[in-house]
Design a protein around this motif. Structure first.
Motif, PDB file in Angstrom:
ATOM      1  N   ASP A 136       5.796  10.016   2.438  1.00  0.00           N
ATOM      2  CA  ASP A 136       7.343   9.157   1.388  1.00  0.00           C
ATOM      3  C   ASP A 136       7.252   8.056   2.771  1.00  0.00           C
ATOM      4  O   ASP A 136       7.598   8.834   3.490  1.00  0.00           O
ATOM      5  CB  ASP A 136       9.162   9.865   2.084  1.00  0.00           C
ATOM      6  CG  ASP A 136       9.548   9.887   1.235  1.00  0.00           C
ATOM      7  OD1 ASP A 136       9.318   8.003   0.887  1.00  0.00           O
ATOM      8  OD2 ASP A 136      11.205   9.671   1.657  1.00  0.00           O
TER       9      ASP A 136
ATOM     10  N   VAL B  84       4.960  -0.225   6.934  1.00  0.00           N
ATOM     11  CA  VAL B  84       4.519   1.048   7.228  1.00  0.00           C
ATOM     12  C   VAL B  84       2.971   1.337   7.657  1.00  0.00           C
ATOM     13  O   VAL B  84       3.300   2.356   8.458  1.00  0.00           O
ATOM     14  CB  VAL B  84       4.803   1.507   6.054  1.00  0.00           C
ATOM     15  CG1 VAL B  84       4.660   2.779   5.852  1.00  0.00           C
ATOM     16  CG2 VAL B  84       6.683   1.099   5.919  1.00  0.00           C
TER      17      VAL B  84
ATOM     18  N   LEU C 230       8.894   7.265  10.290  1.00  0.00           N
ATOM     19  CA  LEU C 230       7.482   7.620   9.819  1.00  0.00           C
ATOM     20  C   LEU C 230       6.117   7.820  10.087  1.00  0.00           C
ATOM     21  O   LEU C 230       5.085   8.901   9.192  1.00  0.00           O
ATOM     22  CB  LEU C 230       7.011   6.443   8.666  1.00  0.00           C
ATOM     23  CG  LEU C 230       8.341   6.195   7.458  1.00  0.00           C
ATOM     24  CD1 LEU C 230       7.959   5.130   6.966  1.00  0.00           C
ATOM     25  CD2 LEU C 230       8.069   7.583   6.873  1.00  0.00           C
TER      26      LEU C 230
ATOM     27  N   GLU D  49       6.228  11.494  10.587  1.00  0.00           N
ATOM     28  CA  GLU D  49       7.218  12.877   9.593  1.00  0.00           C
ATOM     29  C   GLU D  49       5.921  13.052   8.974  1.00  0.00           C
ATOM     30  O   GLU D  49       5.158  14.076   8.411  1.00  0.00           O
ATOM     31  CB  GLU D  49       7.637  11.744   8.819  1.00  0.00           C
ATOM     32  CG  GLU D  49       8.890  11.922   9.135  1.00  0.00           C
ATOM     33  CD  GLU D  49      10.293  11.098   7.901  1.00  0.00           C
ATOM     34  OE1 GLU D  49       9.870  11.079   6.625  1.00  0.00           O
ATOM     35  OE2 GLU D  49      11.638  10.869   8.119  1.00  0.00           O
ATOM     36  N   HIS D  50       4.434  11.704   8.920  1.00  0.00           N
ATOM     37  CA  HIS D  50       3.049  11.835   7.987  1.00  0.00           C
ATOM     38  C   HIS D  50       2.857  12.653   8.761  1.00  0.00           C
ATOM     39  O   HIS D  50       1.682  13.336   8.183  1.00  0.00           O
ATOM     40  CB  HIS D  50       2.971  10.663   7.866  1.00  0.00           C
ATOM     41  CG  HIS D  50       3.316   9.644   6.843  1.00  0.00           C
ATOM     42  ND1 HIS D  50       2.906   9.455   5.707  1.00  0.00           N
ATOM     43  CD2 HIS D  50       4.896   9.578   6.823  1.00  0.00           C
ATOM     44  CE1 HIS D  50       3.371   8.750   5.308  1.00  0.00           C
ATOM     45  NE2 HIS D  50       4.526   8.438   5.404  1.00  0.00           N
TER      46      HIS D  50
ATOM     47  N   ARG E  49       8.841   5.798   1.705  1.00  0.00           N
ATOM     48  CA  ARG E  49       9.953   4.663   1.570  1.00  0.00           C
ATOM     49  C   ARG E  49       9.782   3.326   1.784  1.00  0.00           C
ATOM     50  O   ARG E  49      10.594   2.594   2.189  1.00  0.00           O
ATOM     51  CB  ARG E  49      10.877   4.878   3.014  1.00  0.00           C
ATOM     52  CG  ARG E  49      11.515   5.849   3.751  1.00  0.00           C
ATOM     53  CD  ARG E  49      11.874   5.790   4.549  1.00  0.00           C
ATOM     54  NE  ARG E  49      11.921   7.587   5.021  1.00  0.00           N
ATOM     55  CZ  ARG E  49      11.801   8.248   6.799  1.00  0.00           C
ATOM     56  NH1 ARG E  49      12.142   6.547   7.872  1.00  0.00           N
ATOM     57  NH2 ARG E  49      12.540   8.974   6.935  1.00  0.00           N
ATOM     58  N   LEU E  50       8.959   3.226   0.561  1.00  0.00           N
ATOM     59  CA  LEU E  50       8.762   2.057  -0.025  1.00  0.00           C
ATOM     60  C   LEU E  50       8.543   1.730  -1.681  1.00  0.00           C
ATOM     61  O   LEU E  50       8.609   2.587  -2.075  1.00  0.00           O
ATOM     62  CB  LEU E  50       7.674   1.511   0.305  1.00  0.00           C
ATOM     63  CG  LEU E  50       6.584   1.756   1.249  1.00  0.00           C
ATOM     64  CD1 LEU E  50       5.351   0.809   1.495  1.00  0.00           C
ATOM     65  CD2 LEU E  50       7.483  -0.505   1.757  1.00  0.00           C
TER      66      LEU E  50
ATOM     67  N   GLU F 272       7.671  -5.786   4.233  1.00  0.00           N
ATOM     68  CA  GLU F 272       7.305  -3.907   4.166  1.00  0.00           C
ATOM     69  C   GLU F 272       6.645  -3.097   3.896  1.00  0.00           C
ATOM     70  O   GLU F 272       6.242  -2.110   4.877  1.00  0.00           O
ATOM     71  CB  GLU F 272       8.496  -3.572   3.322  1.00  0.00           C
ATOM     72  CG  GLU F 272       9.604  -4.602   3.136  1.00  0.00           C
ATOM     73  CD  GLU F 272      10.741  -4.190   2.434  1.00  0.00           C
ATOM     74  OE1 GLU F 272      11.921  -4.480   2.355  1.00  0.00           O
ATOM     75  OE2 GLU F 272      10.315  -4.913   0.925  1.00  0.00           O
TER      76      GLU F 272
END
Length: 190
Positions: free
Chosen positions: A158, A173, A117, A120-121, A160-161, A169
């Protein structure tokens, strides 16, 4: 009074003043949660920089303990961590000279070699800069380099949560995004 007048002035609708006040309260509350989460994310980043993993974990757990924002559709802790990464990249750009692309060299390398992530971010943030090149005052060359390296991307990160994601979780992230920001900072200021 027409239906259009009622749409333009919500105070004139039944319960209009209450609805407006309720919306303002929700804005204030969401903003306060996000500001507090951002403060805790910054403290977690400082703790990670000094190697105090336990303190960083405590700060992140607190940042991620705020309830899911149904109105904005976000978790405050992960969103604050995304903004921490965003600010790190945009601050590097803003403080660079017009002909100095070191910030972009580092960001593109991190986006190419990173994982998960965080990568991606970072790529999403660079895409946002390129898509809004005039606002950010990117040079045409910088914008072309970003588009060539990353192609088309979403401007909505995204996480993903799920809305009911656990604190653990969310912490995972948020931590990944903070660590990406810290790696970017270290690489830029080697």
């Amino acid at each position: 009074m027409t239906d259009g007048d009622l749409l333009l002035n919500p105070h004139d609708r039944a319960l209009g003043r209450a609805a407006v006040a309720s919306g303002r309260l929700l804005n204030d509350l969401g903003g306060a949660h996000l500001e507090a989460a951002g403060n805790l994310v910054e403290k977690a980043a400082r703790a990670l920089e000094t190697g105090d993993e336990a303190k960083a974990e405590r700060y992140l757990e607190r940042a991620c303990a705020y309830p899911y924002d149904e109105r904005e559709l976000l978790h405050h802790g992960p969103w604050a961590a995304h903004m921490f990464l965003h600010d790190e990249v945009t601050d590097a750009f803003v403080h660079s000279h017009v002909d100095d692309e070191e910030w972009l060299d580092v960001a593109l390398e991190q986006a190419a070699t990173g994982s998960g992530l965080g990568r991606e971010h970072l790529a999403d943030i660079l895409h946002e800069l390129s898509a809004q090149a005039r606002f950010y005052e990117l040079t045409p060359r910088e914008s072309r380099r970003i588009r060539k390296a990353l192609g088309k991307r979403s401007m909505s990160p995204d996480f993903r949560l799920a809305a009911d994601a656990s604190i653990a979780e969310q912490v995972a992230v948020a931590r990944e995004l903070i660590e990406t920001a810290l790696r970017f900072h270290r690489a830029l200021h080697h």
